[in-house]
Design a protein around this motif. Sequence first.
Motif, PDB file in Angstrom:
ATOM      1  N   LYS A  92       0.868  -1.175   0.000  1.00  0.00           N
ATOM      2  CA  LYS A  92       0.000   0.000   0.000  1.00  0.00           C
ATOM      3  C   LYS A  92       0.903   1.223   0.000  1.00  0.00           C
ATOM      4  O   LYS A  92       1.669   1.429   0.938  1.00  0.00           O
ATOM      5  CB  LYS A  92      -0.890  -0.026   1.246  1.00  0.00           C
ATOM      6  CG  LYS A  92      -2.089   0.867   1.177  1.00  0.00           C
ATOM      7  CD  LYS A  92      -3.163   0.477   2.185  1.00  0.00           C
ATOM      8  CE  LYS A  92      -4.362   1.391   2.078  1.00  0.00           C
ATOM      9  NZ  LYS A  92      -4.025   2.820   2.379  1.00  0.00           N
ATOM     10  N   LEU A  93       0.838   2.015  -1.043  1.00  0.00           N
ATOM     11  CA  LEU A  93       1.778   3.126  -1.196  1.00  0.00           C
ATOM     12  C   LEU A  93       1.331   4.371  -0.452  1.00  0.00           C
ATOM     13  O   LEU A  93       0.133   4.676  -0.399  1.00  0.00           O
ATOM     14  CB  LEU A  93       1.939   3.461  -2.683  1.00  0.00           C
ATOM     15  CG  LEU A  93       2.469   2.345  -3.581  1.00  0.00           C
ATOM     16  CD1 LEU A  93       2.386   2.771  -5.043  1.00  0.00           C
ATOM     17  CD2 LEU A  93       3.902   1.987  -3.211  1.00  0.00           C
ATOM     18  N   ASN A  94       2.285   5.076   0.104  1.00  0.00           N
ATOM     19  CA  ASN A  94       2.012   6.393   0.679  1.00  0.00           C
ATOM     20  C   ASN A  94       2.322   7.459  -0.361  1.00  0.00           C
ATOM     21  O   ASN A  94       3.448   7.551  -0.832  1.00  0.00           O
ATOM     22  CB  ASN A  94       2.884   6.616   1.917  1.00  0.00           C
ATOM     23  CG  ASN A  94       2.343   5.874   3.113  1.00  0.00           C
ATOM     24  OD1 ASN A  94       1.135   5.889   3.367  1.00  0.00           O
ATOM     25  ND2 ASN A  94       3.209   5.205   3.837  1.00  0.00           N
ATOM     26  N   VAL A  95       1.297   8.237  -0.699  1.00  0.00           N
ATOM     27  CA  VAL A  95       1.498   9.303  -1.689  1.00  0.00           C
ATOM     28  C   VAL A  95       0.759  10.551  -1.220  1.00  0.00           C
ATOM     29  O   VAL A  95      -0.159  10.465  -0.405  1.00  0.00           O
ATOM     30  CB  VAL A  95       0.935   8.894  -3.075  1.00  0.00           C
ATOM     31  CG1 VAL A  95       1.730   7.746  -3.676  1.00  0.00           C
ATOM     32  CG2 VAL A  95      -0.541   8.568  -3.001  1.00  0.00           C
ATOM     33  N   PRO A  96       1.155  11.714  -1.751  1.00  0.00           N
ATOM     34  CA  PRO A  96       0.427  12.940  -1.412  1.00  0.00           C
ATOM     35  C   PRO A  96      -1.000  12.891  -1.958  1.00  0.00           C
ATOM     36  O   PRO A  96      -1.309  12.069  -2.827  1.00  0.00           O
ATOM     37  CB  PRO A  96       1.225  14.045  -2.122  1.00  0.00           C
ATOM     38  CG  PRO A  96       2.457  13.430  -2.648  1.00  0.00           C
ATOM     39  CD  PRO A  96       2.297  11.960  -2.640  1.00  0.00           C
ATOM     40  N   GLU A  97      -1.815  13.796  -1.463  1.00  0.00           N
ATOM     41  CA  GLU A  97      -3.244  13.805  -1.803  1.00  0.00           C
ATOM     42  C   GLU A  97      -3.521  13.935  -3.293  1.00  0.00           C
ATOM     43  O   GLU A  97      -4.497  13.378  -3.795  1.00  0.00           O
ATOM     44  CB  GLU A  97      -3.922  14.970  -1.083  1.00  0.00           C
ATOM     45  CG  GLU A  97      -4.707  14.569   0.137  1.00  0.00           C
ATOM     46  CD  GLU A  97      -5.670  15.669   0.553  1.00  0.00           C
ATOM     47  OE1 GLU A  97      -5.804  16.666  -0.183  1.00  0.00           O
ATOM     48  OE2 GLU A  97      -6.279  15.519   1.623  1.00  0.00           O
ATOM     49  N   ASP A  98      -2.687  14.669  -3.986  1.00  0.00           N
ATOM     50  CA  ASP A  98      -2.974  14.945  -5.394  1.00  0.00           C
ATOM     51  C   ASP A  98      -2.461  13.849  -6.331  1.00  0.00           C
ATOM     52  O   ASP A  98      -2.546  13.979  -7.550  1.00  0.00           O
ATOM     53  CB  ASP A  98      -2.394  16.310  -5.802  1.00  0.00           C
ATOM     54  CG  ASP A  98      -0.873  16.325  -5.706  1.00  0.00           C
ATOM     55  OD1 ASP A  98      -0.326  15.600  -4.849  1.00  0.00           O
ATOM     56  OD2 ASP A  98      -0.246  17.040  -6.497  1.00  0.00           O
ATOM     57  N   VAL A  99      -1.925  12.779  -5.768  1.00  0.00           N
ATOM     58  CA  VAL A  99      -1.506  11.642  -6.590  1.00  0.00           C
ATOM     59  C   VAL A  99      -2.489  10.498  -6.362  1.00  0.00           C
ATOM     60  O   VAL A  99      -2.826  10.182  -5.223  1.00  0.00           O
ATOM     61  CB  VAL A  99      -0.073  11.188  -6.230  1.00  0.00           C
ATOM     62  CG1 VAL A  99       0.304   9.936  -7.003  1.00  0.00           C
ATOM     63  CG2 VAL A  99       0.919  12.310  -6.507  1.00  0.00           C
ATOM     64  N   PHE A 100      -2.969   9.920  -7.449  1.00  0.00           N
ATOM     65  CA  PHE A 100      -3.975   8.872  -7.334  1.00  0.00           C
ATOM     66  C   PHE A 100      -3.333   7.509  -7.554  1.00  0.00           C
ATOM     67  O   PHE A 100      -2.572   7.322  -8.496  1.00  0.00           O
ATOM     68  CB  PHE A 100      -5.093   9.103  -8.348  1.00  0.00           C
ATOM     69  CG  PHE A 100      -6.166   8.073  -8.248  1.00  0.00           C
ATOM     70  CD1 PHE A 100      -7.063   8.089  -7.193  1.00  0.00           C
ATOM     71  CD2 PHE A 100      -6.261   7.059  -9.198  1.00  0.00           C
ATOM     72  CE1 PHE A 100      -8.043   7.113  -7.078  1.00  0.00           C
ATOM     73  CE2 PHE A 100      -7.247   6.086  -9.090  1.00  0.00           C
ATOM     74  CZ  PHE A 100      -8.133   6.113  -8.028  1.00  0.00           C
ATOM     75  N   VAL A 101      -3.653   6.569  -6.662  1.00  0.00           N
ATOM     76  CA  VAL A 101      -3.133   5.208  -6.789  1.00  0.00           C
ATOM     77  C   VAL A 101      -4.294   4.239  -6.986  1.00  0.00           C
ATOM     78  O   VAL A 101      -5.248   4.241  -6.219  1.00  0.00           O
ATOM     79  CB  VAL A 101      -2.335   4.777  -5.542  1.00  0.00           C
ATOM     80  CG1 VAL A 101      -1.847   3.338  -5.709  1.00  0.00           C
ATOM     81  CG2 VAL A 101      -1.165   5.714  -5.300  1.00  0.00           C
ATOM     82  N   GLU A 102      -4.228   3.461  -8.042  1.00  0.00           N
ATOM     83  CA  GLU A 102      -5.208   2.394  -8.262  1.00  0.00           C
ATOM     84  C   GLU A 102      -4.448   1.086  -8.162  1.00  0.00           C
ATOM     85  O   GLU A 102      -3.492   0.842  -8.895  1.00  0.00           O
ATOM     86  CB  GLU A 102      -5.881   2.559  -9.625  1.00  0.00           C
ATOM     87  CG  GLU A 102      -6.663   1.350 -10.109  1.00  0.00           C
ATOM     88  CD  GLU A 102      -7.974   1.118  -9.373  1.00  0.00           C
ATOM     89  OE1 GLU A 102      -8.436   2.013  -8.636  1.00  0.00           O
ATOM     90  OE2 GLU A 102      -8.540   0.023  -9.530  1.00  0.00           O
ATOM     91  N   ARG A 103      -4.880   0.234  -7.236  1.00  0.00           N
ATOM     92  CA  ARG A 103      -4.117  -0.967  -6.981  1.00  0.00           C
ATOM     93  C   ARG A 103      -4.827  -2.203  -7.519  1.00  0.00           C
ATOM     94  O   ARG A 103      -6.042  -2.340  -7.397  1.00  0.00           O
ATOM     95  CB  ARG A 103      -3.921  -1.142  -5.472  1.00  0.00           C
ATOM     96  CG  ARG A 103      -2.997  -2.276  -5.113  1.00  0.00           C
ATOM     97  CD  ARG A 103      -2.256  -1.955  -3.840  1.00  0.00           C
ATOM     98  NE  ARG A 103      -2.793  -2.616  -2.678  1.00  0.00           N
ATOM     99  CZ  ARG A 103      -2.521  -3.875  -2.345  1.00  0.00           C
ATOM    100  NH1 ARG A 103      -1.752  -4.622  -3.116  1.00  0.00           N
ATOM    101  NH2 ARG A 103      -3.023  -4.393  -1.267  1.00  0.00           N
ATOM    102  N   ILE A 104      -4.078  -3.065  -8.163  1.00  0.00           N
ATOM    103  CA  ILE A 104      -4.555  -4.392  -8.514  1.00  0.00           C
ATOM    104  C   ILE A 104      -4.193  -5.270  -7.330  1.00  0.00           C
ATOM    105  O   ILE A 104      -3.023  -5.581  -7.103  1.00  0.00           O
ATOM    106  CB  ILE A 104      -3.881  -4.903  -9.800  1.00  0.00           C
ATOM    107  CG1 ILE A 104      -4.250  -4.047 -11.004  1.00  0.00           C
ATOM    108  CG2 ILE A 104      -4.242  -6.370 -10.054  1.00  0.00           C
ATOM    109  CD1 ILE A 104      -5.659  -4.235 -11.517  1.00  0.00           C
ATOM    110  N   ASP A 105      -5.204  -5.662  -6.558  1.00  0.00           N
ATOM    111  CA  ASP A 105      -4.964  -6.358  -5.299  1.00  0.00           C
ATOM    112  C   ASP A 105      -5.160  -7.867  -5.500  1.00  0.00           C
ATOM    113  O   ASP A 105      -6.243  -8.402  -5.352  1.00  0.00           O
ATOM    114  CB  ASP A 105      -5.915  -5.813  -4.235  1.00  0.00           C
ATOM    115  CG  ASP A 105      -5.555  -6.302  -2.844  1.00  0.00           C
ATOM    116  OD1 ASP A 105      -4.791  -7.293  -2.749  1.00  0.00           O
ATOM    117  OD2 ASP A 105      -6.026  -5.706  -1.866  1.00  0.00           O
TER     118      ASP A 105
END
Lengths: 217, 217
Positions: free
Chosen positions: A183-196
């Motif tokens: 699970k990545l930590n990123v700033p609010e303005d970066v969107f992460v979509e994960r294939i889980d």
Amino acid sequence: MDIKSPLSVSQPTVRRLPLYLRILKQAEDAGKENISSTYIAKELKLESIQVRKDLASMGITGQPGIGFTVKSLIRAIEHFLGWDNPTDAFVVGAGNLGAALAGYEGFGEYNLNIIAAFDIDPAKVGSEISGKKVFHIAKLAEHIQRMHIKIAILTLPSAAAQQITNIMVEAGIKAIWNFTSLKLNVPEDVFVERIDLAASLAVLSNKISIDSEKVSK
Amino acid sequence: MDIKSPLSVSQPTVRRLPLYLRILKQAEDAGKENISSTYIAKELKLESIQVRKDLASMGITGQPGIGFTVKSLIRAIEHFLGWDNPTDAFVVGAGNLGAALAGYEGFGEYNLNIIAAFDIDPAKVGSEISGKKVFHIAKLAEHIQRMHIKIAILTLPSAAAQQITNIMVEAGIKAIWNFTSLKLNVPEDVFVERIDLAASLAVLSNKISIDSEKVSK
DNA sequence: TAGATTGTTAATCGATTAACAATC
DNA sequence: TAGATTGTTAATCGATTAACAATC
């Protein structure tokens, strides 16, 4: 004026849109002018009202008694998803999964162009995977900035994922398609979509173990 | 008697279980005896009541004032998912994606063992991908029957997917992890879990296109 | 006019969240 | 006893589904 804010479209709806697109393109190929929500729903084993609600939430309307115009519906959905313009992306991690995604021809349909791949392994740097050049990961930030790349497809080993993510975010990446188990930590303005994969496998495993319990009863 | 029917556990809950397991194993490694729903929730940025509800739906109870026993909670979740016993699976399609999955070390944690891979390409048959033998796909049905394999991981090109699925179902496969872009037709007693890349990409693309609209306003 | 289909309004359903007495 | 945490019961929220007048 009366255009719906894109934010009001729910994620379940967005996830169904590619299904609608597939049916629509089949209809287009078959020379159909119009298509009804009933027809789309039947093909996908959904309810017609769900199809209409989904389209309505994007601000798309049909004609009572007629249905929807195939061509304009395709255009509307593709535009909503941003699939009407090409988007460039990097694959980060040139292992087997990276190679599979770099060479996946299905992405062409979504106008997603994989420009290049990056890896830390000197043996891979300079070679090609699935026809895409592999650069050293030390060059990643520079390439992101120079080419204004917004999307990264992350297929690194989990151990390296967060560190490289930080570098990519710093360089201007705005969306990460995360194929790692982290699970990545990123700033609010970066969107992460994960294939889980673990979540997906859990559903499968659970179904299997229910079935085998049934049998043993 | 008062054991919950496994069928009553919702899919969103099942999909969260691997996340809980990860936190639990970290806690186990750290030597913790007990763990609270509050702690698990905080680590995963969820609500503690959601964690408790999820566990309760599987029939797992904690102790007021104390929490849950780490070891027994791990056992309970792993048992619920069938991850406490090894499960064998075949990879069907020995392309890059097949190779990536055949060699994915993360599956060990879920007790999923990839036994072999199958492909139609004569150049691949007899070789190994990620350390797994590749057999000709004509041998698939025979191997499924002989080894009583229940799970297939499908990474074929879409064009061949339905035909091979039919063969596998006939041979006794009970669950298919479908990585193709095709919606498979299977009998009621066969379960298909699909990794839907298009749906996932749609979410990502939509977020990106919303952002770029914001900027242009 | 009859049949097909839409969009609107309301009802239902299921998942999440809140409040809190009971327990350690 | 005070603090932490549970499980239960009820409220909220959001997505899906149903009913139907309006339109072609």
